[in-house]
Design a protein around this motif. Structure first.
Motif, PDB file in Angstrom:
ATOM      1  N   CYS A  43       0.864  -1.182   0.000  1.00 47.37           N
ATOM      2  CA  CYS A  43       0.000   0.000   0.000  1.00 47.37           C
ATOM      3  C   CYS A  43       0.901   1.233   0.000  1.00 47.37           C
ATOM      4  O   CYS A  43       1.763   1.372   0.859  1.00 47.37           O
ATOM      5  CB  CYS A  43      -0.896   0.011   1.232  1.00 47.37           C
ATOM      6  SG  CYS A  43      -2.136  -1.303   1.202  1.00 47.37           S
ATOM      7  N   PRO A  96     -15.470   2.935   4.540  1.00 42.39           N
ATOM      8  CA  PRO A  96     -14.407   3.197   3.556  1.00 42.39           C
ATOM      9  C   PRO A  96     -14.930   3.867   2.293  1.00 42.39           C
ATOM     10  O   PRO A  96     -14.190   4.581   1.620  1.00 42.39           O
ATOM     11  CB  PRO A  96     -13.839   1.807   3.263  1.00 42.39           C
ATOM     12  CG  PRO A  96     -14.873   0.840   3.729  1.00 42.39           C
ATOM     13  CD  PRO A  96     -15.602   1.495   4.853  1.00 42.39           C
ATOM     14  N   GLU A  97     -16.221   3.681   1.990  1.00 40.17           N
ATOM     15  CA  GLU A  97     -16.778   4.276   0.776  1.00 40.17           C
ATOM     16  C   GLU A  97     -16.890   5.789   0.882  1.00 40.17           C
ATOM     17  O   GLU A  97     -17.111   6.465  -0.125  1.00 40.17           O
ATOM     18  CB  GLU A  97     -18.146   3.655   0.457  1.00 40.17           C
ATOM     19  CG  GLU A  97     -19.298   4.118   1.342  1.00 40.17           C
ATOM     20  CD  GLU A  97     -19.330   3.448   2.723  1.00 40.17           C
ATOM     21  OE1 GLU A  97     -18.398   2.697   3.055  1.00 40.17           O
ATOM     22  OE2 GLU A  97     -20.293   3.709   3.478  1.00 40.17           O
ATOM     23  N   LYS A  98     -16.712   6.375   2.087  1.00 36.34           N
ATOM     24  CA  LYS A  98     -16.846   7.825   2.237  1.00 36.34           C
ATOM     25  C   LYS A  98     -15.510   8.565   2.110  1.00 36.34           C
ATOM     26  O   LYS A  98     -15.476   9.799   2.192  1.00 36.34           O
ATOM     27  CB  LYS A  98     -17.473   8.169   3.594  1.00 36.34           C
ATOM     28  CG  LYS A  98     -18.871   7.588   3.819  1.00 36.34           C
ATOM     29  CD  LYS A  98     -19.851   7.975   2.745  1.00 36.34           C
ATOM     30  CE  LYS A  98     -20.409   9.388   2.912  1.00 36.34           C
ATOM     31  NZ  LYS A  98     -21.404   9.687   1.836  1.00 36.34           N
ATOM     32  N   LEU A  99     -14.424   7.828   1.933  1.00 30.81           N
ATOM     33  CA  LEU A  99     -13.094   8.455   1.945  1.00 30.81           C
ATOM     34  C   LEU A  99     -13.002   9.690   1.048  1.00 30.81           C
ATOM     35  O   LEU A  99     -12.522  10.748   1.455  1.00 30.81           O
ATOM     36  CB  LEU A  99     -12.032   7.424   1.530  1.00 30.81           C
ATOM     37  CG  LEU A  99     -10.604   7.950   1.402  1.00 30.81           C
ATOM     38  CD1 LEU A  99     -10.071   8.407   2.751  1.00 30.81           C
ATOM     39  CD2 LEU A  99      -9.674   6.865   0.838  1.00 30.81           C
ATOM     40  N   ALA A 101      -7.795   3.652   5.376  1.00 30.91           N
ATOM     41  CA  ALA A 101      -8.068   3.043   4.063  1.00 30.91           C
ATOM     42  C   ALA A 101      -7.147   1.847   3.832  1.00 30.91           C
ATOM     43  O   ALA A 101      -7.555   0.826   3.269  1.00 30.91           O
ATOM     44  CB  ALA A 101      -7.891   4.082   2.954  1.00 30.91           C
ATOM     45  N   GLU A 102      -5.906   1.961   4.287  1.00 27.68           N
ATOM     46  CA  GLU A 102      -4.969   0.836   4.147  1.00 27.68           C
ATOM     47  C   GLU A 102      -5.413  -0.357   4.996  1.00 27.68           C
ATOM     48  O   GLU A 102      -5.408  -1.510   4.514  1.00 27.68           O
ATOM     49  CB  GLU A 102      -3.560   1.284   4.551  1.00 27.68           C
ATOM     50  CG  GLU A 102      -2.570   0.143   4.546  1.00 27.68           C
ATOM     51  CD  GLU A 102      -1.126   0.582   4.739  1.00 27.68           C
ATOM     52  OE1 GLU A 102      -0.823   1.777   4.577  1.00 27.68           O
ATOM     53  OE2 GLU A 102      -0.290  -0.282   5.054  1.00 27.68           O
ATOM     54  N   ALA A 146      -8.395  -1.018   5.974  1.00 24.61           N
ATOM     55  CA  ALA A 146      -9.619  -1.574   5.374  1.00 24.61           C
ATOM     56  C   ALA A 146      -9.265  -2.513   4.220  1.00 24.61           C
ATOM     57  O   ALA A 146      -9.853  -3.586   4.062  1.00 24.61           O
ATOM     58  CB  ALA A 146     -10.524  -0.439   4.878  1.00 24.61           C
ATOM     59  N   ALA A 147      -8.270  -2.109   3.423  1.00 27.75           N
ATOM     60  CA  ALA A 147      -7.891  -2.907   2.246  1.00 27.75           C
ATOM     61  C   ALA A 147      -7.112  -4.162   2.622  1.00 27.75           C
ATOM     62  O   ALA A 147      -7.113  -5.141   1.871  1.00 27.75           O
ATOM     63  CB  ALA A 147      -7.072  -2.058   1.280  1.00 27.75           C
ATOM     64  N   THR A 148      -6.438  -4.135   3.765  1.00 26.11           N
ATOM     65  CA  THR A 148      -5.556  -5.262   4.129  1.00 26.11           C
ATOM     66  C   THR A 148      -6.131  -6.101   5.273  1.00 26.11           C
ATOM     67  O   THR A 148      -5.418  -6.914   5.858  1.00 26.11           O
ATOM     68  CB  THR A 148      -4.160  -4.742   4.555  1.00 26.11           C
ATOM     69  OG1 THR A 148      -4.329  -3.801   5.632  1.00 26.11           O
ATOM     70  CG2 THR A 148      -3.438  -4.072   3.407  1.00 26.11           C
ATOM     71  N   PRO A 206     -15.236  -0.530  -2.348  1.00 27.34           N
ATOM     72  CA  PRO A 206     -14.476   0.694  -2.044  1.00 27.34           C
ATOM     73  C   PRO A 206     -13.396   0.473  -0.988  1.00 27.34           C
ATOM     74  O   PRO A 206     -12.394   1.195  -0.960  1.00 27.34           O
ATOM     75  CB  PRO A 206     -15.547   1.672  -1.545  1.00 27.34           C
ATOM     76  CG  PRO A 206     -16.719   0.834  -1.177  1.00 27.34           C
ATOM     77  CD  PRO A 206     -16.675  -0.371  -2.063  1.00 27.34           C
ATOM     78  N   GLU A 207     -13.584  -0.532  -0.143  1.00 28.33           N
ATOM     79  CA  GLU A 207     -12.598  -0.772   0.916  1.00 28.33           C
ATOM     80  C   GLU A 207     -11.276  -1.311   0.363  1.00 28.33           C
ATOM     81  O   GLU A 207     -10.276  -1.342   1.077  1.00 28.33           O
ATOM     82  CB  GLU A 207     -13.170  -1.734   1.968  1.00 28.33           C
ATOM     83  CG  GLU A 207     -13.225  -3.197   1.563  1.00 28.33           C
ATOM     84  CD  GLU A 207     -14.408  -3.538   0.642  1.00 28.33           C
ATOM     85  OE1 GLU A 207     -15.136  -2.607   0.214  1.00 28.33           O
ATOM     86  OE2 GLU A 207     -14.586  -4.735   0.343  1.00 28.33           O
ATOM     87  N   ALA A 217      -7.058   1.155  -1.437  1.00 29.74           N
ATOM     88  CA  ALA A 217      -5.645   1.329  -1.064  1.00 29.74           C
ATOM     89  C   ALA A 217      -4.781   0.170  -1.550  1.00 29.74           C
ATOM     90  O   ALA A 217      -3.561   0.305  -1.657  1.00 29.74           O
ATOM     91  CB  ALA A 217      -5.507   1.489   0.449  1.00 29.74           C
ATOM     92  N   ALA A 271     -18.582   7.658  -2.678  1.00 26.32           N
ATOM     93  CA  ALA A 271     -18.778   8.609  -1.563  1.00 26.32           C
ATOM     94  C   ALA A 271     -19.986   9.505  -1.774  1.00 26.32           C
ATOM     95  O   ALA A 271     -20.563  10.011  -0.809  1.00 26.32           O
ATOM     96  CB  ALA A 271     -17.515   9.456  -1.386  1.00 26.32           C
TER      97      ALA A 271
END
Lengths: 296, 296
Positions: free
Chosen positions: A160, A200-203, A235-236, A238-240, B200-201, B204, B239
């Motif tokens: 990331c 996370p969709e609101k970032l 966000a990182e 959330a992705a990991t 969306p998550e 990253a 978002a």
């Protein structure tokens, strides 16, 4: 009195070059630094940079990790594909007459496509210091690596580019007016992290608000900076999540960035232990030397 | 033969200044451009920039929109707070002896904190050209605005700094090696957009892969660029879903960026109609002049 190393360890990244003169018993006799990182050198300039770094030491074989082995480096050391042990059984010899320099290859993953160079040596060092360890290593930096380790092998990994993004947003967008500060706000970091992790969709809707809250409500730069960091590390995470959720976690690094990851993971009920970066790098270079010396 | 405007319309943004000499019947007599945007001027330099732009025209009252009214502009035109009509009933007079220049204030929203300057005039223009229109306006740009309009008022709005992010990531991160291209890949854009919208998550985790796929699998720059754009616009649509889902949508803008938003929204079953930016700006300045002239 000049130093006579048995071998030389080199950590040769994009922006730095660090060397250690090592004894036959793998203790450090001397240390040297230079800013002649791979990013500042053309391929033909590597031998002189190496000679300059080691000018006070007698000649000895060297083992190097990092971007020195990239396509734009001294010579390309082709990636090892995961799953594999972090170190290979042979190394790439640099094209030089004056010295014997061997380069540790990075690791690649075909899908999702990913690469690392340098971190594989830290992984090897961490495993040398913690034999039999299974779990996930988090290696914070410009490009943070999340690495799944099992039975001494790298099973998979995920990069990331959070540090790179933070620097680009802080320095080259409208937020440059809002987030430059030497201070920090722990509560703002925690709140932003939790917000991105839960939504996370609101970032994309959160970023410009850092500027607008400064204009309308006097939001301070230290708070805005901590919030930006929380949004991006959130966000990182959330992705990991598949990497760290319910796993044993080791963080390799030090200072404020490693601290931020420790706090972020702790807030999600994921405790992590921290290992010092330079120490594991040297342990990894030593592990590589142990492989190499039997072949010289 | 010199131009004798009845009034002068000014669109004065951060990087540009555009003026129109207008007749009493609100037709365009002449047009002028300059690169003396607000970002290049100190407050005391605005009168000269205005005089230079209008040097071929006889004196007339002027109405201006944009960053000219920011705190760092000619004079601060305090925000109107939403919900409100896009234009106020009075304007801020610039401090100059030589001419009568009136500045249209921007809009602010307290929570979530947000601001706009210049777009409020485009909104007024769009409504002047489309009386009674209700729905959501999307105004793509460096800082894209999503604006909910009802009964002639701005109800709420949301800024996403997607264009600013795209430029910072393309120019100032490791992806600068991977995404610079004059070409485009529609399929890659659509796929990345759909990926971020549905997950969306994972955003990253997608970015560094653009670099790694180039190194490992020869991903081309046009595809990587379109994919980056799709990831970021996808994050924006994720978002702003409460803004566009099931709404009547107007897009103000032109060119490739507006096209990307049209395609992105269409892929989500949300058709949008496009209105030309300069035309609505001039219509908005004309609407402001109609308010102002009764007061002079």
């Amino acid at each position: 009195m000049s130093i006579s190393p048995n071998w030389i360890a080199l950590d040769w990244g994009t922006t730095h070059l660090r060397g250690w003169a090592m004894s036959a018993g793998n203790t450090v006799l001397a240390e040297a630094h230079s800013d002649r990182g791979m990013g500042t050198l053309t391929p033909s300039e590597f031998p002189a940079a190496f000679a300059e770094l080691t000018r006070d030491w007698t000649a000895a074989p060297a083992i190097a990790c990092g971007m020195v082995g990239a396509r734009q480096g001294w010579i390309e050391a082709a990636y090892q594909a995961v799953p594999c042990t972090p170190l290979p059984t042979s190394f790439t010899k640099a094209p030089t007459n004056a010295a014997s320099v061997h380069i540790i290859p990075g690791l690649s993953q075909s899908s999702p496509a990913d690469v690392m160079r340098g971190e594989e040596t830290q992984i090897a060092g961490f495993l040398a210091l913690n034999p039999g360890w299974d779990g996930v290593l988090c290696m914070p930096g410009t490009h943070t690596k999340w690495v799944q380790i099992s039975a001494g092998e790298v099973v998979s990994f995920q990069t990331c580019m959070t540090g790179d993004l933070f620097a680009a947003i802080s320095g080259h967008t409208v937020l440059k007016h809002s987030v430059v500060s030497d201070d920090w706000d722990d509560a703002a970091f925690a709140e932003a992290l939790s917000d991105t992790l839960s939504r996370p969709e609101k970032l994309a809707a959160r970023l410009f608000a850092l500027r607008a809250e400064g204009l309308l409500h006097g939001l301070g730069n230290a708070t805005a900076k901590a919030r930006l960091s929380g949004l991006l590390i959130g966000a990182e995470l959330a992705a990991t999540k598949p990497y760290w959720l319910g796993q044993q976690i080791g963080i390799i690094g030090a200072g404020p960035v490693a601290d931020a990851y420790v706090k972020a993971l702790a807030s999600q009920g994921a405790p992590a232990t921290v290992a010092d970066g330079p120490r594991v790098t040297l342990a990894g270079l030593t592990a590589a030397w142990t492989i190499l010396k039997g072949q010289l």
